[in-house]
Design a protein around this motif. Structure first.
Motif, PDB file in Angstrom:
ATOM      1  N   ASP A 100     -43.961 -66.605  60.446  1.00 56.05           N
ATOM      2  CA  ASP A 100     -45.284 -67.134  60.782  1.00 56.05           C
ATOM      3  C   ASP A 100     -45.078 -68.018  62.008  1.00 56.05           C
ATOM      4  O   ASP A 100     -44.686 -69.178  61.884  1.00 56.05           O
ATOM      5  CB  ASP A 100     -45.857 -67.933  59.610  1.00 56.05           C
ATOM      6  CG  ASP A 100     -47.264 -68.447  59.889  1.00 56.05           C
ATOM      7  OD1 ASP A 100     -47.632 -68.551  61.075  1.00 56.05           O
ATOM      8  OD2 ASP A 100     -47.983 -68.762  58.926  1.00 56.05           O
ATOM      9  N   ASP A 102     -47.152 -69.251  64.147  1.00 56.63           N
ATOM     10  CA  ASP A 102     -48.091 -70.368  64.313  1.00 56.63           C
ATOM     11  C   ASP A 102     -47.635 -71.589  63.513  1.00 56.63           C
ATOM     12  O   ASP A 102     -47.706 -72.728  63.997  1.00 56.63           O
ATOM     13  CB  ASP A 102     -49.494 -69.954  63.870  1.00 56.63           C
ATOM     14  CG  ASP A 102     -50.109 -68.903  64.789  1.00 56.63           C
ATOM     15  OD1 ASP A 102     -49.731 -68.869  65.977  1.00 56.63           O
ATOM     16  OD2 ASP A 102     -50.929 -68.108  64.308  1.00 56.63           O
ATOM     17  N   LEU A 107     -40.993 -66.754  56.229  1.00 54.26           N
ATOM     18  CA  LEU A 107     -41.649 -66.373  54.989  1.00 54.26           C
ATOM     19  C   LEU A 107     -40.762 -65.392  54.233  1.00 54.26           C
ATOM     20  O   LEU A 107     -40.292 -64.399  54.806  1.00 54.26           O
ATOM     21  CB  LEU A 107     -43.005 -65.728  55.273  1.00 54.26           C
ATOM     22  CG  LEU A 107     -43.955 -66.528  56.179  1.00 54.26           C
ATOM     23  CD1 LEU A 107     -45.246 -65.747  56.391  1.00 54.26           C
ATOM     24  CD2 LEU A 107     -44.233 -67.902  55.606  1.00 54.26           C
ATOM     25  N   GLN A 117     -41.932 -70.345  51.612  1.00 56.09           N
ATOM     26  CA  GLN A 117     -42.080 -70.696  53.017  1.00 56.09           C
ATOM     27  C   GLN A 117     -41.033 -71.736  53.390  1.00 56.09           C
ATOM     28  O   GLN A 117     -40.920 -72.772  52.740  1.00 56.09           O
ATOM     29  CB  GLN A 117     -43.483 -71.230  53.291  1.00 56.09           C
ATOM     30  CG  GLN A 117     -44.597 -70.238  52.983  1.00 56.09           C
ATOM     31  CD  GLN A 117     -45.971 -70.767  53.352  1.00 56.09           C
ATOM     32  OE1 GLN A 117     -46.107 -71.805  53.998  1.00 56.09           O
ATOM     33  NE2 GLN A 117     -47.001 -70.044  52.951  1.00 56.09           N
TER      34      GLN A 117
END
Length: 324
Positions: A100, A102, A107, A117
């Motif tokens: 991920d 952003d 993950l 996460q």
């Protein structure tokens, strides 16, 4: 200038020209196209599923893509720090890794597990510990209780997740056992490093060789995923061309072919199901066909271990690969 001197200069010029043409010809023969990069794979967590990427940064420690580096994370025994792999816990190959970007998180997903996460800025805040791969140990950061509980539950053994920080320590590649195989000069020692790989930062495989393994077995048992390469090459002339490779070049990036990769029984694990092949294939067939003479009589060989022999640089799927 006398005619004699002119004649000598003419002869010298001719000799230099012939020598130059000869050098270019020998370089051309040596630097020949041997294939095309068809896949690039980064394995953020040792023994877990890899991520196919279109391009990657080549570093001394292995491939990197965005915030992920090859085998920078490793699942280990909580007490000893010894690595845990698909050799003994085959279901670990079903752990899927993704990024991920952003949130700057790794993950992790696995069957019947909630998603884990890992904040990629937080491992460096964890407790310092030691991770061990076979007889080689390195300082590492423990990724914490949540990751430990997740892997302990999934694998049904005491486990934790470790993070390798290059700024904290270096882990040297295996001793130079490959010199009997490759008598060219090994790269500078600064590049002979790795993270949590078994022994070397890169593994390259030839897709025709994968096909030959299936031919030798007599059925479609394996894919390239069984062998977990970082670089898969297609459009080679024949299976096992890689046995002759000594130095490779992609664009301006150079690799030193350290040695053939000795294979254990890990490729017997089906990467799609996590189930061990009941006939111990492809290991049994490789034992019959890939015991290379005068090298390592204990393990069959498949693929080639590489070390970066140049500065960092980008390689892409579709790039031509040259011997040099």
């Amino acid at each position: 200038m006398s005619n004699w001197n002119k004649w000598l200069l003419s002869i010298a010029g001719s000799i230099i020209a012939v020598a130059g043409v000869g050098y270019i010809y020998r370089y051309w023969l040596r630097r020949r196209k041997i294939g095309v990069i068809s896949k690039l794979i980064v394995y953020p967590v040792k023994s877990c599923r890899g991520i196919e990427v279109d391009e990657a940064l080549c570093t001394p420690y292995g491939l990197a893509h965005s915030a992920l580096r090859d085998r920078q994370f490793m699942v280990a025994d909580t007490e000893s720090g010894e690595f845990i792999s698909a050799r003994t816990y085959p279901s670990i190959v079903l752990v899927r890794c993704s990024l991920d970007s952003d949130a700057n998180c790794l993950l992790l997903d696995a069957p019947n597990m909630t998603q884990l996460q890992i904040d990629l800025t937080s491992p460096r805040l964890g407790q310092k510990t030691t991770g061990t791969v076979f007889s080689s140990s390195a300082e590492a950061f423990d990724c914490g209780t949540e990751a430990s509980d997740w892997f302990t539950k999934y694998l049904k053994c005491r486990a934790t997740l470790l993070f390798f920080e290059p700024l904290m320590c270096d882990r040297k590649v295996e001793p130079t056992v490959g010199q009997a195989y490759n008598r060219q000069s090994r790269p500078k020692e600064d590049n002979a490093v790795t993270m949590f790989s078994d022994g070397y930062p890169y593994l390259i495989c030839n897709d025709k060789s994968v096909g030959q393994v299936n031919t030798d077995i007599g059925s479609e048992v394996v894919t390239w995923r069984n062998f977990r390469p970082n670089i898969l090459v297609s459009d080679t002339k024949r299976a096992y061309d890689e046995d002759e490779w000594r130095a490779l070049e992609v664009n301006d990036i150079k690799f030193f072919c350290e040695k053939p990769c000795g294979r254990c029984r890990l490729p017997n694990v089906n990467p799609s199901t996590g189930v061990v092949n009941p006939r111990a294939e492809p290991y049994n067939t490789l034992r019959k066909t890939r015991m290379l003479r005068n090298y390592d009589e204990k393990s069959p060989m498949f693929g080639v271990n590489l070390i970066l022999d140049s500065n960092d640089g980008i390689i892409r799927v579709g790039d031509s690969l040259f011997s040099s």
